[in-house]
Design an enzyme around this catalytic site. Structure first.
Site, PDB file in Angstrom:
ATOM      1  N   LYS A   1       0.845  -1.204   0.000  1.00  0.00           N
ATOM      2  CA  LYS A   1       0.000   0.000   0.000  1.00  0.00           C
ATOM      3  C   LYS A   1       0.878   1.251   0.000  1.00  0.00           C
ATOM      4  O   LYS A   1       0.629   2.204  -0.750  1.00  0.00           O
ATOM      5  CB  LYS A   1      -0.937  -0.006   1.224  1.00  0.00           C
ATOM      6  CG  LYS A   1      -2.050  -1.041   1.108  1.00  0.00           C
ATOM      7  CD  LYS A   1      -2.790  -1.263   2.417  1.00  0.00           C
ATOM      8  CE  LYS A   1      -3.787  -2.421   2.272  1.00  0.00           C
ATOM      9  NZ  LYS A   1      -4.447  -2.787   3.527  1.00  0.00           N
TER      10      LYS A   1
ATOM     11  N   GLN B   1      -4.295  -1.437   9.792  1.00  0.00           N
ATOM     12  CA  GLN B   1      -4.269  -2.762   9.175  1.00  0.00           C
ATOM     13  C   GLN B   1      -4.858  -3.807  10.128  1.00  0.00           C
ATOM     14  O   GLN B   1      -4.450  -3.901  11.294  1.00  0.00           O
ATOM     15  CB  GLN B   1      -2.819  -3.122   8.796  1.00  0.00           C
ATOM     16  CG  GLN B   1      -2.656  -4.444   8.081  1.00  0.00           C
ATOM     17  CD  GLN B   1      -3.308  -4.470   6.689  1.00  0.00           C
ATOM     18  OE1 GLN B   1      -3.226  -3.512   5.938  1.00  0.00           O
ATOM     19  NE2 GLN B   1      -3.961  -5.568   6.364  1.00  0.00           N
TER      20      GLN B   1
ATOM     21  N   ASP C   1     -10.672   3.082   4.345  1.00  0.00           N
ATOM     22  CA  ASP C   1     -10.983   1.653   4.215  1.00  0.00           C
ATOM     23  C   ASP C   1     -12.497   1.434   4.159  1.00  0.00           C
ATOM     24  O   ASP C   1     -12.953   0.344   3.823  1.00  0.00           O
ATOM     25  CB  ASP C   1     -10.421   0.875   5.424  1.00  0.00           C
ATOM     26  CG  ASP C   1      -9.168   0.087   5.064  1.00  0.00           C
ATOM     27  OD1 ASP C   1      -8.957  -0.175   3.863  1.00  0.00           O
ATOM     28  OD2 ASP C   1      -8.414  -0.283   5.983  1.00  0.00           O
TER      29      ASP C   1
END
Ligand code: NAD
Length: 293
Positions: A52, A96, A119
């Site tokens: 990412k 994460q 997200d």
């Protein structure tokens, strides 16, 4: 059968985003900035975050990686989230998952400011998705819709069977595919671990989206000839012929399913790269304040 090349489409999307970033910079706007919070040293999580951050660099974003030891307290993590929420330079950030067991994932997700939740996991953003309001669509389902669009795969009126009901893939995927938009408009069946006679459902599917987390779970006898098969699974299976000692396989038994399909995504190189491109796209939307003014 046509292979859906997620890697190629992901690079195309990133190239388009990088042109937009150049335009923003040329217009005197600030450089989009994504932060990623990584807790612990799980090798898969570390690899995802690394990819990412690398993708951010490729498109000209600024990126910040914030790392914590596995035993960091929930309080300390929440304090960092508060800091990120109030840092005007950071347009969006991710934490994460999975987090260590002593930390409540739900508490952490709910602490993220919805306007920075690229997200798309915050309940407000999930609610906005359900209500068809502008939102950050969670990256994996968003990536899949973009793949279907780029390959001009017809979805309207089709029967889509989603296998898996997780909050990050299966559930938002089912909502997206049922939306009243030209990119969706499917009749959706959401299957899960308690579904009776799964095969009865999958055999009726024009589009199968498998997000289960079980290697080679979807076999040829479960797939209607000509179906479109999207394989979200990323599973490590032991393989001593590989230097790492394992290889990645999807939830679909590719070799036997592929010949029956009209389109299929490979693993790796299908859905995975699109997840990253979608996160980058959400960050651009955040920087341009297109979801939350
Ligand atoms: P999860 O474990 O949260 O959910 C799995 C789902 O599968 C559950 O909802 C469960 O009901 C369903 N399931 C389990 N056994 C079943 C069975 N026998 N029949 C029908 N349904 C069954 O997993 P997840 O986070 O949704 O991830 C699924 C897979 O996708 C994993 O392999 C994960 O690594 C992968 N993944 C890939 C990406 C990507 O970018 N490609 C992103 C996220 C997850």
């Amino acid at each position: 059968m046509q292979l859906i090349d997620g890697k190629k489409i992901s690079l195309e999307l990133q190239a388009e985003i990088s042109i937009e970033v150049q335009k923003l910079k040329a217009g005197g706007k600030k450089t989009p900035h994504l932060a990623a919070v990584l807790v612990g040293d799980d090798p898969a999580s570390r690899a995802y975050v690394r990819n990412k951050v690398k993708a951010c660099e490729n498109v000209g974003f600024k990126s910040t990686l914030i790392e914590f030891e596995v035993y960091v307290s929930e309080q300390k993590l929440l304090a960092k989230i508060d800091e990120l929420n109030n840092d005007a330079d950071i347009d969006g950030y991710i934490v994460q998952l999975p987090l260590p067991r002593h930390i409540s994932e739900q508490k952490i997700i709910e602490a993220i400011k919805p306007s920075k939740d690229v997200d798309g996991f915050h309940p407000i953003n999930v609610g906005r998705l359900v209500l068809n309001l502008p939102t950050y669509v969670s990256a994996t389902p968003f990536g899949i819709v973009q793949l279907l669009e780029r390959y001009r795969i017809e979805t309207e009126g089709k029967h889509c069977v989603v296998i898996g009901r997780s909050h990050i893939v299966g559930s938002p995927m089912s909502i997206l595919m049922a939306k009243n938009t030209t990119l969706a408009n499917c009749t959706v069946t959401l299957c899960h671990s308690r579904t009776l006679d799964l095969k009865e459902h999958t055999l009726k599917a024009d589009i199968i989206i498998a997000a289960i987390g079980k290697p080679d779970f979807v076999t040829a006898d479960m797939v209607k000839p000509g179906a479109v098969v999207i394989d979200v699974g990323i599973n490590r299976v032991d393989d001593l012929s590989q230097t790492k000692g394992y290889r990645l396989v999807g939830d679909v038994k590719f070799d036997e399913v592929a010949p029956k399909c009209s389109y299929i995504t490979p693993v790796p190189g299908g859905v995975g790269p699109m997840t990253i491109a979608s996160l980058i796209k959400n960050t651009l939307l955040a920087a341009k304040k297109e979801i939350y003014a």
